[in-house]
Scaffold this active site. Structure first.
Site, PDB file in Angstrom:
ATOM      1  N   TRP A  29       0.806  -1.231   0.000  1.00  0.00           N
ATOM      2  CA  TRP A  29       0.000   0.000   0.000  1.00  0.00           C
ATOM      3  C   TRP A  29       0.837   1.279   0.000  1.00  0.00           C
ATOM      4  O   TRP A  29       1.798   1.398   0.763  1.00  0.00           O
ATOM      5  CB  TRP A  29      -0.878   0.007   1.247  1.00  0.00           C
ATOM      6  CG  TRP A  29      -1.604   1.302   1.452  1.00  0.00           C
ATOM      7  CD1 TRP A  29      -1.153   2.403   2.123  1.00  0.00           C
ATOM      8  CD2 TRP A  29      -2.909   1.640   0.969  1.00  0.00           C
ATOM      9  NE1 TRP A  29      -2.098   3.401   2.084  1.00  0.00           N
ATOM     10  CE2 TRP A  29      -3.189   2.958   1.388  1.00  0.00           C
ATOM     11  CE3 TRP A  29      -3.887   0.957   0.219  1.00  0.00           C
ATOM     12  CZ2 TRP A  29      -4.394   3.608   1.095  1.00  0.00           C
ATOM     13  CZ3 TRP A  29      -5.081   1.599  -0.070  1.00  0.00           C
ATOM     14  CH2 TRP A  29      -5.316   2.909   0.373  1.00  0.00           C
ATOM     15  N   ASP A  32      -0.349   9.104   0.648  1.00  0.00           N
ATOM     16  CA  ASP A  32       0.182  10.449   0.406  1.00  0.00           C
ATOM     17  C   ASP A  32       1.692  10.540   0.156  1.00  0.00           C
ATOM     18  O   ASP A  32       2.475   9.879   0.841  1.00  0.00           O
ATOM     19  CB  ASP A  32      -0.053  11.348   1.628  1.00  0.00           C
ATOM     20  CG  ASP A  32      -1.424  11.227   2.215  1.00  0.00           C
ATOM     21  OD1 ASP A  32      -2.289  10.603   1.604  1.00  0.00           O
ATOM     22  OD2 ASP A  32      -1.620  11.769   3.319  1.00  0.00           O
TER      23      ASP A  32
HETATM   24  C1  FRU Z   1      -4.590  11.741   3.782  1.00  0.00           C
HETATM   25  C2  FRU Z   1      -4.331  11.144   5.166  1.00  0.00           C
HETATM   26  C3  FRU Z   1      -3.627  12.141   6.072  1.00  0.00           C
HETATM   27  C4  FRU Z   1      -2.948  11.253   7.067  1.00  0.00           C
HETATM   28  C5  FRU Z   1      -2.539  10.072   6.215  1.00  0.00           C
HETATM   29  C6  FRU Z   1      -2.588   8.753   6.914  1.00  0.00           C
HETATM   30  O1  FRU Z   1      -4.752  10.766   2.801  1.00  0.00           O
HETATM   31  O2  FRU Z   1      -5.530  10.686   5.730  1.00  0.00           O
HETATM   32  O3  FRU Z   1      -4.490  13.079   6.665  1.00  0.00           O
HETATM   33  O4  FRU Z   1      -1.856  11.854   7.692  1.00  0.00           O
HETATM   34  O5  FRU Z   1      -3.422  10.053   5.100  1.00  0.00           O
HETATM   35  O6  FRU Z   1      -2.073   7.744   6.104  1.00  0.00           O
END
Ligand code: FRU
Length: 478
Positions: A29, A32
């Site tokens: 997976w 971000d």
């Molecule tokens: C955005 C998010 C962020 C968080 C991260 C967790 O996609 O939800 O807000 O830090 O992904 O994986």
């Protein structure tokens, strides 16, 4: 022995949906981009990574570097949750900076659902990371912000001070970006919200109940605030505001959707490249059921690097980074052709770059079919509808796979009288990035099942239209 990154990549290379020139994690997976940073021409790209499966969870920071923003080299995992530590539940999104010569990461540590800023430094030129003993560096969120709505970071320098924004929501009110100041990245003073907005304000774009992954940067004589909108009753998308930054407050002039693929393009970060361009990359999420992602053994890709600039009308122009041209292979070109119905092209493929310019004349709709099987059983149709002024990506026949989602995506694109339609499209197996007239972006996913779903055709209906030019390049894998 766990697989190396190269072995993991090789094992997945035959997957017909796996992109060849968009960055992915070696396997499992990815979400971000994090800590996207230009370290003297070596671009650092970290990313939210689950090394143990192709579903979200147990979030680490994966890491890759590049010298051209297009080809990437895998590095070891940078951050892993520490059992018993303030990030035992995950190392969520954050940013990178260099403080007194030391590469430093600021990320969101999660414990029992509570989100707190944590810090790590590298003493070996960005490769391995040592967590700060006194993490978290901020003990609690400000009043009105829940412990589980306090995450993601962007950092910049002003004079002798560091500033950061944390994404947040004011309970019952709406999304916010919280502004903090520090001398050393370890002790932070809360100033005030840089900007926040009630979730009840819906025009011209709604901005939801919580803002994830803020990005904030100067562009021309303006500042741009990018937010990833999160809302309890919606799936989210990425918006930007162009405005003025004065006295540590931001006043937006305008609000826009950053990418009309909605949350297919999410949580972007940006940097200034070696030529001073503002370059952004975002997470391209899958669009098929979780079970299919897990069976595939990987999930998520990074978008191509996009160059942002300010247009005279106050919006952003969004264009693919010029370094992508280095990947261009065989070239097909056609100019000045009248199209009345469907004109199949003699090139085909699933890893292509296309530039199509239309003079719409009196046609009602013009566009392009791609990933089309010869009998049309599978095909994806991109059209511009003159009456509505919408660019429509019709994915209802994009695949026979019941596990892949097949809705339509739409972007408003109002062409001025006599203006041509310019489509710039990147096909990379299941990833599709569309740029229209250099300011509309639409990211999508397609999962055709048939090996012969690679056809291309120009289409026009409701009158004749002229294609000014069509360029198609094979794109080399990286
Ligand atoms: C955005 C998010 C962020 C968080 C991260 C967790 O996609 O939800 O807000 O830090 O992904 O994986």
């Amino acid at each position: 022995m766990p697989m190396t990154a190269a072995e993991a990549r090789a094992a997945l290379a035959h997957d017909p949906h796996r992109p060849r020139y968009h960055f992915t994690a070696p396997h499992n997976w990815l979400n971000d981009p994090n800590g996207f940073y230009n370290a003297d021409g070596v671009y650092q790209l970290f990313y939210q990574y689950n090394p143990n499966g192709a579903q979200w969870g147990d979030i680490h920071w994966g890491h890759a570097t590049s010298t051209d923003l297009v080809t990437w080299t895998d590095l070891p995992i940078a951050l892993a949750p520490t059992p018993g530590g303030p990030d035992e539940g995950g190392c969520w999104s954050g940013a990178a900076v260099v403080h007194e010569g030391v590469p430093t990461l600021l990320y969101t540590g999660v414990r029992n659902g509570d989100q707190r800023p944590c810090l790590a430094v590298s003493h070996d030129n960005w490769v391995t990371w040592e967590k700060y003993a006194d993490n978290p560096v901020i003990a609690t969120p400000p009043e009105g912000v829940g412990s589980q709505d306090f995450r993601d970071h962007v950092i910049w320098r002003e004079g002798d001070d560091w500033y950061q924004l944390i994404g947040a929501g004011f309970a019952g009110i709406g999304g916010a970006t919280l502004l903090y100041r520090s001398r050393d990245l370890r002790t932070w003073d809360y100033l005030h919200p840089l900007y926040h907005r009630p979730h009840t304000e819906l025009e011209p774009v709604p901005t939801g109940t919580m803002w994830e992954c803020p990005d904030f940067f100067p562009l021309g004589d303006k500042h741009v605030l990018v937010i990833s909108v999160w809302s309890e009753d919606d799936t989210g998308y990425t918006a930007y505001m162009v405005g003025d930054y004065r006295d540590h407050r931001f006043t937006p002039d305008s609000f826009h959707v950053l990418d009309y693929g909605r949350n297919r393009f999410f949580a972007p970060q940006s940097l200034k490249d070696e030529s001073g361009r503002r370059v952004m990359m975002g997470w391209v999420r899958e669009d098929r059921r979780p079970a299919a992602q897990i069976r595939a053994g990987w999930s998520g890709a990074m978008s191509l690097p996009r160059v942002l600039a300010l247009r005279p009308d106050g919006r952003l122009s969004l264009t693919p980074h010029p370094h992508l041209q280095h990947l261009r292979g065989d070239h097909f070109r056609l100019t000045d052709v009248d199209v009345t119905d469907t004109l199949p092209l003699s090139v085909a493929g699933d890893t292509l770059e296309l530039l199509v310019e239309w003079d719409i004349s009196d046609a009602a709709q013009v566009g392009l079919k791609f990933r089309a099987s010869p009998d049309g059983e599978e095909e994806t149709l991109l059209t511009y509808d003159r009456a509505t002024g919408d660019l429509v990506l019709d994915r209802t026949r994009t695949t026979l796979d019941p596990e892949a989602h097949r809705y339509e995506q739409r972007a408003p694109l109002h062409l001025a009288e006599g203006e041509t339609l310019k489509l710039h499209i990147f096909l990379d197996r299941s990833v599709v990035e569309i740029f229209a007239n250099d300011y509309i972006a639409l990211t999508a996913r397609v999962y055709p099942t048939r090996a012969d779903s690679v056809g291309l055709a120009l289409v026009a209906s409701g009158g004749a239209a002229r294609v000014v030019s069509v360029d198609v390049w094979e794109v080399a894998g990286v």
